[in-house]
Design a protein around this motif. Structure first.
Motif, PDB file in Angstrom:
ATOM      1  N   ARG A   1       0.922  -1.146  -0.079  1.00  0.00           N
ATOM      2  CA  ARG A   1       0.040   0.061  -0.009  1.00  0.00           C
ATOM      3  C   ARG A   1       0.798   1.184   0.046  1.00  0.00           C
ATOM      4  NH1 ARG A   1      -2.349  -0.307   4.678  1.00  0.00           N
ATOM      5  NH2 ARG A   1      -2.689   1.957   4.710  1.00  0.00           N
TER       6      ARG A   1
ATOM      7  N   ASP B   1      -6.664  -0.899   4.534  1.00  0.00           N
ATOM      8  CA  ASP B   1      -6.234  -0.031   5.470  1.00  0.00           C
ATOM      9  C   ASP B   1      -6.264  -0.377   6.821  1.00  0.00           C
ATOM     10  OD1 ASP B   1      -8.837   0.060   5.938  1.00  0.00           O
ATOM     11  OD2 ASP B   1      -9.316   2.097   4.648  1.00  0.00           O
TER      12      ASP B   1
ATOM     13  N   ASN C   1      -9.818  -3.018  -0.989  1.00  0.00           N
ATOM     14  CA  ASN C   1      -8.762  -2.165  -1.183  1.00  0.00           C
ATOM     15  C   ASN C   1      -9.242  -1.159  -2.111  1.00  0.00           C
ATOM     16  OD1 ASN C   1      -6.948  -3.165   0.460  1.00  0.00           O
ATOM     17  ND2 ASN C   1      -5.828  -4.456  -1.095  1.00  0.00           N
TER      18      ASN C   1
END
Length: 193
Positions: free
Chosen positions: A33, A94, A166
């Motif tokens: 990420r 996240d 995501n």
């Protein structure tokens, strides 16, 4: 201890970034990420870091914010979770999604992360549930989360749960959107990758 680094991007690797600190270069392992959000070569970069000292190596792990670093350190406290597996968790989704999965006892979701089986996922939930930061509410069902219907729709279209989560987490201002608008915005994000 090295608490952070600030410099320019020298090289981006598959699981790390090499940062030029005015002539001194350091390799900082990080999540996919973070890597996906980096600029290009010679762009400025600043990461908070954690140094892991082993008998045969010094390894530096970097994060965009202190929240990800805190989650990384929590994960390292779980038996069977090392730095690579902790980065896999941070690459999975996240920070809020991972914390919610732990708070809700969703070991099935965590078991989908590469390098984590069902037993390790259950151990993460058991060990970390009481150590979560304030503000992470336990007891809400994953079915209650606003994106659940959109995730199920994306899964029905053939995307994995990870891809769906995501893509939805990358959609800004989704709280005011209908399920259909969320799915459409997520599909646009997925088509760009």
């Amino acid at each position: 201890m090295i608490a952070g680094v600030r410099g320019t991007i020298a090289t981006i690797e598959s699981n790390a970034v090499v940062i030029d600190l005015h002539g001194f270069r350091v390799r900082v392992s990080t999540s996919t990420r973070v890597l996906a959000g980096l600029g290009g070569i010679n762009d400025p970069i600043e990461l908070v870091t954690h140094l892991v000292v082993r008998e045969d190596a010094l390894a530096l792990y970097g994060f965009v914010d202190a929240g990800d670093l805190d989650l990384f350190l929590l994960l390292l406290g779980v038996t069977g979770v090392g730095p690579r597996v902790a980065l896999n968790v941070l690459s999975f989704g996240d920070q809020s999604m991972v914390l919610d999965a732990i708070a809700n006892g969703d070991a099935k979701l965590l078991a989908k992360i590469p390098g984590i089986g069902q037993r390790t996922a259950e151990r993460i939930v058991l060990d970390l549930r009481g150590k979560l930061p304030e503000g992470v509410a336990a007891g809400t069902s994953p079915r209650d989360e606003p994106d659940r219907d959109a995730i199920e729709a994306l899964e029905a279209l053939g995307y994995t749960s990870i891809e769906a989560r995501n893509a939805l987490s990358a959609v800004q201002h989704r709280s005011g959107m209908t399920v259909e608008e969320r799915v459409f915005a997520a599909l646009q994000r997925l088509s760009q990758s």
